[in-house]
Structures are given as structure tokens and as C-alpha cells.
Enzyme design. Sequence first.
Site, PDB file in Angstrom:
ATOM      1  N   LYS A 185     -48.150  71.081 -22.748  1.00 23.43           N
ATOM      2  CA  LYS A 185     -46.799  70.572 -22.476  1.00 23.43           C
ATOM      3  C   LYS A 185     -46.073  70.224 -23.784  1.00 23.43           C
ATOM      4  O   LYS A 185     -45.885  71.096 -24.613  1.00 23.43           O
ATOM      5  CB  LYS A 185     -46.905  69.395 -21.508  1.00 23.43           C
TER       6      LYS A 185
ATOM      7  N   ARG B 297     -68.541  77.082 -31.114  1.00 26.18           N
ATOM      8  CA  ARG B 297     -68.441  76.169 -29.968  1.00 26.18           C
ATOM      9  C   ARG B 297     -68.663  74.743 -30.453  1.00 26.18           C
ATOM     10  O   ARG B 297     -67.991  73.813 -30.042  1.00 26.18           O
ATOM     11  CB  ARG B 297     -69.451  76.541 -28.864  1.00 26.18           C
TER      12      ARG B 297
ATOM     13  N   ASP C 126     -53.922  59.469 -19.122  1.00 29.34           N
ATOM     14  CA  ASP C 126     -53.369  60.814 -19.325  1.00 29.34           C
ATOM     15  C   ASP C 126     -51.969  60.618 -19.916  1.00 29.34           C
ATOM     16  O   ASP C 126     -51.043  60.200 -19.231  1.00 29.34           O
ATOM     17  CB  ASP C 126     -53.319  61.552 -17.982  1.00 29.34           C
TER      18      ASP C 126
ATOM     19  N   TYR D 170     -51.797  63.582 -11.617  1.00 26.04           N
ATOM     20  CA  TYR D 170     -51.602  65.039 -11.657  1.00 26.04           C
ATOM     21  C   TYR D 170     -52.449  65.721 -10.583  1.00 26.04           C
ATOM     22  O   TYR D 170     -53.622  65.372 -10.392  1.00 26.04           O
ATOM     23  CB  TYR D 170     -51.996  65.544 -13.053  1.00 26.04           C
TER      24      TYR D 170
HETATM   25  C1  LIG Z   1     -50.387  69.994 -16.804  1.00 24.70           C
HETATM   26  C2  LIG Z   1     -51.045  68.673 -16.690  1.00 24.70           C
HETATM   27  C3  LIG Z   1     -52.442  68.552 -16.692  1.00 24.70           C
HETATM   28  C4  LIG Z   1     -53.348  69.756 -16.709  1.00 24.70           C
HETATM   29  O1  LIG Z   1     -53.295  70.411 -17.923  1.00 24.70           O
HETATM   30  P1  LIG Z   1     -53.559  71.994 -18.110  1.00 24.70           P
HETATM   31  O2  LIG Z   1     -53.299  72.207 -19.545  1.00 24.70           O
HETATM   32  O3  LIG Z   1     -52.588  72.696 -17.206  1.00 24.70           O
HETATM   33  O4  LIG Z   1     -54.959  72.237 -17.690  1.00 24.70           O
HETATM   34  C5  LIG Z   1     -52.987  67.289 -16.647  1.00 24.70           C
HETATM   35  N1  LIG Z   1     -52.209  66.192 -16.588  1.00 24.70           N
HETATM   36  C6  LIG Z   1     -50.864  66.265 -16.580  1.00 24.70           C
HETATM   37  C7  LIG Z   1     -50.064  65.025 -16.507  1.00 24.70           C
HETATM   38  C8  LIG Z   1     -50.233  67.508 -16.625  1.00 24.70           C
HETATM   39  O5  LIG Z   1     -48.900  67.580 -16.599  1.00 24.70           O
END
Ligand SMILES: *Cc1c(COP(=O)(O)O)cnc(C)c1O
Length: 385
Positions: A199, A50, A174, A102
Amino acid sequence: MSSYKNIESALIHGGISTDERTGAVNVPIYQTSTYQQDGLGKMRGYEYSRTGNPTREALEKLIAELEEGYAGFAFGSGMAAITAVLSLLNQGDRVLISSNVYGGTFRVLDKVFNHFGITYTIANTDDLAKYESQITDDVKAVIIESPANPLMTVTDIRGVAEISHQHGLLVIVDNTFMTPYLQRPLTLGADIVVHSATKYLGGHSDVVAGLAVVNSKELAEKLAFIQNSTGGVLGPFDSFLLIRGIKTLAVRMDRHVENAQKAAEFLVSHPAVKTVYYPGLPDAQGYEINKAQAKNGGVMISFELHENYDINVFFESLHLIMLAESLGGVESLVCHPATMTHASIPADIRKKVGITDGLIRLSTGIENIKDILADLSQAIGKAEK
Ligand SMILES: *Cc1c(COP(=O)(O)O)cnc(C)c1O
């Protein structure tokens, strides 16, 4: 970028790219929870997975290098990364968020952090004058997405960072939609970058992961403490998958963007299409700002069909393009933000920020563009009422 001048090379050789012991050209998967100690207090750099794991560490070093930050952190999901970053805040603090943030980021603030006395305000980060007036004394951080999901709203990251820093705010970006290959927010003044690595960074729709990169030693120490204390770390195998995905980021993104640009142009010229949101189109909101802060318009497109088209029939008629949540994989995906990705945002707020029930979001894959356009074309044809 510390060791490689060009990002295409850093994607492949950045961080820790070989195994010192054997010369293996890939970082081994250290599938272990703990490490033998040579004596009391005599550790070989690791004590418990961890706290630290060599495979995860290679990924963390890699993302820090790619984002040109001080240190990187890998988490079990994008939301775990965002939650850890928000845990830097204290009771009584307020966070400003982009209006198209998001859905999960909105939800964790609205339904979880509110329990701990941390509040939020939806801010106009895309309008600097308005934005500054929204910074009240209790505001301690801002979360930006640019382009923001799903209307691809562009925020002037440098502008927001400058104003925010005058008020002592932590600037969090983000960068999921752009990746460090297209945009590096820390070089534009942000303090922290977060990613849903699920993604584009992973890129193959086969791993859920999150990353965070900070720009200072002070933030690195705080986030390392939170990461170890709250424990939402990424496992060794998923860390390996991400390192593997990141190696091909440049070539994937080049094809993704090329296809997206063509898909956006196709949609703009299609008589059935009412509006297209894509930062790579010259008359898009924020086109010039995006061009100045990012390599190009990215991959994500949203669009609306005219009222005489049935979007249910459109979704059901697609063959190649799959109806699914998520984005950023090699395959083309569509989604319906109002009932899928943004369903956790109440209907009145959705309406206010422009997420209509007719909005369709397309994550253009890297298939042959002719097949993507043919699929869109036939599905639109069938959807006409
Ligand atoms: C998918 C997404 C998240 C969340 O991420 P996870 O891996 O699904 O927890 C946060 N911000 C954006 C812009 C996203 O597309």
C-alpha cells in the site's frame, strides 16, 4: 530513530543507504540465491537468500529504524508477514481482533490457524472497558488496526497496550493505513507492527510486500527463526522497489492527506451523501484519540450515499478514479468493501460490525484535487435514481 532525528531524512538515508563497494547511491539488487563460502564454515555474512539477502536486509534495517523498533523483517506479502507473526502463537491460544480488521487477517485466523487450534474473538478494541472484559485466560495476543478498515474506527493504541500487557498479551498493530510517517505504534506501547507494504510504503501499486517490526531481541530471534523456517521472504527486486518507494513517502503522504481532507469535506457537505467516515473530521469517532497518537487523519475515507442513489451506476460512471481492490497508490481508487475487500467476512458479521452493502471506500490519490472532486461529483450526479 537511530541515526536521523527527522523521519523525512530517515526515509531517504535510513537503514543501509549506499553501496560500500562502489559508492552507488542506491542499494544494489543482489539477485542471487546463494553465496560463495571461503572455506568450511567461512561465510562472508550470507549463506542463502531465504536466510539473508543484502537488498532485503537494507529494507529490513530501514523499516526497523522508521518504526523505532529493534528489528525488521520483509515478506512476500502483508499476509505472509501477518502469518509469520501469528506463528509466534501456540496451540490453544486465542487472539483478539479489532472488529474492522482486514478481511484477510480475519480469514487466515478463521480458516487456516483454526486448523492448528488457534482461535480468535472479535473484540471492542475501541472501547477500553469492554475490551478488558473480553480478555479470557486463553487470550495471548491482540491485533489492532487504527484507523480500522473500512469504517475508520480509531483504537486507543496506548490504552489497549497498557491493558493487554497487564494480562501478558502480545500487542500487534497493523499500521498499513498510517505508515510510520503518520503513526508509530511501537512508541505507543505495541510489541509488533505489521504492514502491507503493498500500500503506501510501496506507494505505486506495483509491488506486493509485507513488513514486520518487533520491539525486542527476544521477539526478533523468534521471528527470524519463523521467517527462515516458513520461508515467505521478499525477493531482492521487490525489496529494491520498496526502498525506492519509501524514499518519497513523506511527500506522497502529505499530498494524499491534503487531498483526503478536502475530499472528506466535499463529501460531508454533499446532499447525496448519508455518512462519511474519516478520522480527520472533528466529529468523527475517536477524533481526539487519533489526533493524540497520529500525525493526522490519514488518507482513507468511507462513505455511504442516500438510498435514492445507485452505487453500481456511481462506480461505473467514474472516469479518473478507478474501481479496484487495494489502496495507497498514487492513483485514486474506490472499492466496495461488502463484495471486495471484506467479502471473506460472512454477511451476518459484516452487518453486525457496520459494513453495509452501500458502503464505498475511497483511497484518495495524489492527482489534482479539483479533478478528483469533479469526478466524484459527476458520478454521484449520474447515480441519482
Ligand atoms: C492489504 C492489507 C493487508 C494484506 O496485505 P497484502 O500485501 O495484500 O498481503 C493487511 N492489512 C491491511 C490493513 C491491508 O490493507
